[in-house]
Write a protein that holds these residues in place. Structure first.
Motif, PDB file in Angstrom:
ATOM      1  N   VAL A  15      40.348  40.021  38.879  1.00  0.00           N
ATOM      2  CA  VAL A  15      40.357  39.697  40.305  1.00  0.00           C
ATOM      3  C   VAL A  15      39.730  38.332  40.563  1.00  0.00           C
ATOM      4  N   ARG A  16      38.618  38.051  39.925  1.00  0.00           N
ATOM      5  CA  ARG A  16      37.950  36.766  40.164  1.00  0.00           C
ATOM      6  C   ARG A  16      38.808  35.594  39.704  1.00  0.00           C
ATOM      7  N   GLN A  17      39.498  35.781  38.582  1.00  0.00           N
ATOM      8  CA  GLN A  17      40.379  34.713  38.106  1.00  0.00           C
ATOM      9  C   GLN A  17      41.531  34.495  39.089  1.00  0.00           C
ATOM     10  N   LEU A  18      42.076  35.583  39.609  1.00  0.00           N
ATOM     11  CA  LEU A  18      43.133  35.467  40.611  1.00  0.00           C
ATOM     12  C   LEU A  18      42.626  34.747  41.848  1.00  0.00           C
ATOM     13  N   GLU A  19      41.431  35.098  42.298  1.00  0.00           N
ATOM     14  CA  GLU A  19      40.869  34.471  43.496  1.00  0.00           C
ATOM     15  C   GLU A  19      40.684  32.968  43.295  1.00  0.00           C
ATOM     16  N   ARG A  20      40.179  32.580  42.132  1.00  0.00           N
ATOM     17  CA  ARG A  20      40.002  31.139  41.865  1.00  0.00           C
ATOM     18  C   ARG A  20      41.338  30.415  41.855  1.00  0.00           C
ATOM     19  N   ARG A  21      42.327  31.032  41.201  1.00  0.00           N
ATOM     20  CA  ARG A  21      43.646  30.406  41.112  1.00  0.00           C
ATOM     21  C   ARG A  21      44.294  30.322  42.503  1.00  0.00           C
ATOM     22  N   PHE A  22      44.112  31.366  43.294  1.00  0.00           N
ATOM     23  CA  PHE A  22      44.705  31.409  44.629  1.00  0.00           C
ATOM     24  C   PHE A  22      44.105  30.326  45.532  1.00  0.00           C
ATOM     25  N   VAL A  23      42.796  30.189  45.491  1.00  0.00           N
ATOM     26  CA  VAL A  23      42.136  29.157  46.308  1.00  0.00           C
ATOM     27  C   VAL A  23      42.602  27.772  45.892  1.00  0.00           C
ATOM     28  N   ARG A  24      42.831  27.576  44.604  1.00  0.00           N
ATOM     29  CA  ARG A  24      43.304  26.271  44.134  1.00  0.00           C
ATOM     30  C   ARG A  24      44.662  25.927  44.733  1.00  0.00           C
ATOM     31  N   TYR A  25      45.514  26.933  44.907  1.00  0.00           N
ATOM     32  CA  TYR A  25      46.841  26.701  45.467  1.00  0.00           C
ATOM     33  C   TYR A  25      46.857  26.686  47.001  1.00  0.00           C
ATOM     34  N   PHE A  26      46.087  27.602  47.603  1.00  0.00           N
ATOM     35  CA  PHE A  26      46.244  27.855  49.035  1.00  0.00           C
ATOM     36  C   PHE A  26      45.041  27.488  49.892  1.00  0.00           C
ATOM     37  N   GLY A  27      43.940  27.102  49.278  1.00  0.00           N
ATOM     38  CA  GLY A  27      42.776  26.710  50.055  1.00  0.00           C
ATOM     39  C   GLY A  27      41.963  27.894  50.538  1.00  0.00           C
ATOM     40  N   LEU A  28      42.623  28.948  50.996  1.00  0.00           N
ATOM     41  CA  LEU A  28      41.955  30.156  51.474  1.00  0.00           C
ATOM     42  C   LEU A  28      41.845  31.187  50.355  1.00  0.00           C
ATOM     43  N   SER A  29      40.878  32.083  50.487  1.00  0.00           N
ATOM     44  CA  SER A  29      40.774  33.197  49.543  1.00  0.00           C
ATOM     45  C   SER A  29      41.926  34.163  49.806  1.00  0.00           C
ATOM     46  N   PRO A  30      42.289  35.000  48.831  1.00  0.00           N
ATOM     47  CA  PRO A  30      43.360  35.981  49.072  1.00  0.00           C
ATOM     48  C   PRO A  30      43.080  36.871  50.279  1.00  0.00           C
ATOM     49  N   LYS A  31      41.818  37.281  50.462  1.00  0.00           N
ATOM     50  CA  LYS A  31      41.464  38.143  51.592  1.00  0.00           C
ATOM     51  C   LYS A  31      41.688  37.427  52.915  1.00  0.00           C
ATOM     52  N   GLU A  32      41.247  36.171  52.993  1.00  0.00           N
ATOM     53  CA  GLU A  32      41.413  35.411  54.232  1.00  0.00           C
ATOM     54  C   GLU A  32      42.882  35.101  54.483  1.00  0.00           C
ATOM     55  N   TRP A  33      43.611  34.805  53.428  1.00  0.00           N
ATOM     56  CA  TRP A  33      45.044  34.514  53.544  1.00  0.00           C
ATOM     57  C   TRP A  33      45.783  35.735  54.090  1.00  0.00           C
ATOM     58  N   LEU A  34      45.478  36.915  53.575  1.00  0.00           N
ATOM     59  CA  LEU A  34      46.125  38.136  54.062  1.00  0.00           C
ATOM     60  C   LEU A  34      45.790  38.393  55.527  1.00  0.00           C
ATOM     61  N   ARG A  35      44.545  38.117  55.910  1.00  0.00           N
ATOM     62  CA  ARG A  35      44.153  38.309  57.305  1.00  0.00           C
ATOM     63  C   ARG A  35      44.966  37.409  58.229  1.00  0.00           C
ATOM     64  N   VAL A  36      45.104  36.132  57.853  1.00  0.00           N
ATOM     65  CA  VAL A  36      45.828  35.195  58.710  1.00  0.00           C
ATOM     66  C   VAL A  36      47.322  35.494  58.689  1.00  0.00           C
ATOM     67  N   LYS A  37      47.854  35.933  57.556  1.00  0.00           N
ATOM     68  CA  LYS A  37      49.271  36.306  57.495  1.00  0.00           C
ATOM     69  C   LYS A  37      49.548  37.541  58.353  1.00  0.00           C
ATOM     70  N   ARG A  38      48.608  38.464  58.398  1.00  0.00           N
ATOM     71  CA  ARG A  38      48.765  39.625  59.277  1.00  0.00           C
ATOM     72  C   ARG A  38      48.847  39.164  60.732  1.00  0.00           C
ATOM     73  N   PHE A  39      47.986  38.216  61.096  1.00  0.00           N
ATOM     74  CA  PHE A  39      48.044  37.646  62.446  1.00  0.00           C
ATOM     75  C   PHE A  39      49.406  37.005  62.690  1.00  0.00           C
ATOM     76  N   GLU A  40      49.902  36.258  61.717  1.00  0.00           N
ATOM     77  CA  GLU A  40      51.197  35.594  61.864  1.00  0.00           C
ATOM     78  C   GLU A  40      52.301  36.609  62.136  1.00  0.00           C
ATOM     79  N   GLY A  41      52.279  37.708  61.395  1.00  0.00           N
ATOM     80  CA  GLY A  41      53.284  38.747  61.607  1.00  0.00           C
ATOM     81  C   GLY A  41      53.180  39.371  62.989  1.00  0.00           C
TER      82      GLY A  41
END
Length: 285
Positions: free
Chosen positions: A196-222
């Protein structure tokens, strides 16, 4: 001069804002989400307040006419050409009229590919184009400025950037799609065969946000897409978007937009100036 003619030639006291949302040019569908042209006519009002909600995207912004300031900042105006990363909270602005602006919304992992900027450093950040070599070419600046006044020139403006087309199967795209599908950080990590930690680091490198924060904002978008439908009850919007209930959605909206869901709906579906950044939800998603 008669009072009638004087009245007809005076500036309106209430600003009128027009917003045009344009889809991605051919070949850029996996990179560009949309482009937003914003125009505010000259009016007696000194400034027009606006809000950019939290979002998971990067954005190339052109202010061809007018002036935009960030609320609560030192009072300095935004550059007339600048880049932003994803934002985890809303950004409040003041715009002077008349205003002509263009915002090209694109996937954040392309900040590195196109502009040699680290997505992890660009979260909640604004950077002047003067510090981005690719955006220092006068031909690029002129092309982007021209596209702000004529949307037919947008594709040729993008061509002047000479940005490479993204690989639709790039790991960032695959990772985001999988996370959105599973709604699970641990499940996505397991599918990748990493921790999980490796995924989180890789995700932040690509998207700037953590996976948790990204999912929260995507839920808002939907939910924003569903909210644009006046016939849908707020309770149903909340459940369909994945919120626990309407109260949960209201709390998250205050954090993400600064407004309640009902205020957001009214702003999106009216001619109220300042909701320009919400308009893509009505036509794009």
């Amino acid at each position: 001069m008669s009072s009638e003619s004087s009245s007809s030639n005076s500036m309106p006291s209430v600003p009128k804002e027009s917003v045009t949302v344009i889809g991605a040019p051919s070949g850029f569908e996996s990179a560009i989400v949309c482009s937003i042209l914003r125009y505010i006519e000259a009016c007696e009002a000194a400034v027009v307040s606006g809000t950019v909600p939290a979002n998971v995207y990067a954005c190339l912004n052109v202010i061809a006419d007018g002036d935009v300031k960030i609320c609560g900042a030192s009072g300095e105006s935004l550059p007339h050409l600048f880049l932003t990363g994803p934002f985890s909270s809303p950004v409040k602005t003041f715009a002077s009229a008349p205003l002509n602006s263009l915002s090209i919304v694109f996937q954040p992992w392309l900040l590195q590919t196109w502009f040699d900027l680290d997505s992890g450093d660009m979260a909640n950040a604004i950077i002047d184009a003067a510090y981005v070599p690719r955006l220092n070419d006068p031909a690029v600046v002129d092309a982007l400025r021209s596209a702000t006044f004529d949307s037919n020139l947008l594709e040729s403006a993008l061509a002047t950037l000479s940005v490479p087309l993204p690989d639709p199967d790039h790991e960032a795209s695959v990772m985001a799609n999988l996370l959105f599908e599973t709604q699970s950080i641990s499940g996505t990590a397991s599918r990748y065969g990493i921790g999980v930690r490796q995924l989180e680091r890789r995700f932040v490198r690509y998207f700037g946000l953590s996976p948790k924060e990204w999912l929260r904002v995507k839920r808002f978008e939907g939910s924003l897409v569903k909210l644009a439908d006046d016939k849908e009850s707020l309770a149903n919007v909340a459940v369909d978007a994945g919120y626990a209930d309407q109260s949960h959605m209201t709390r998250d909206y205050r954090r993400t937009t600064g407004f309640t869901p009902n205020q957001t709906r009214e702003g999106m579906n009216s001619e109220t100036p300042g909701y320009w950044a919400f308009k893509p939800a009505k036509v794009m998603f």
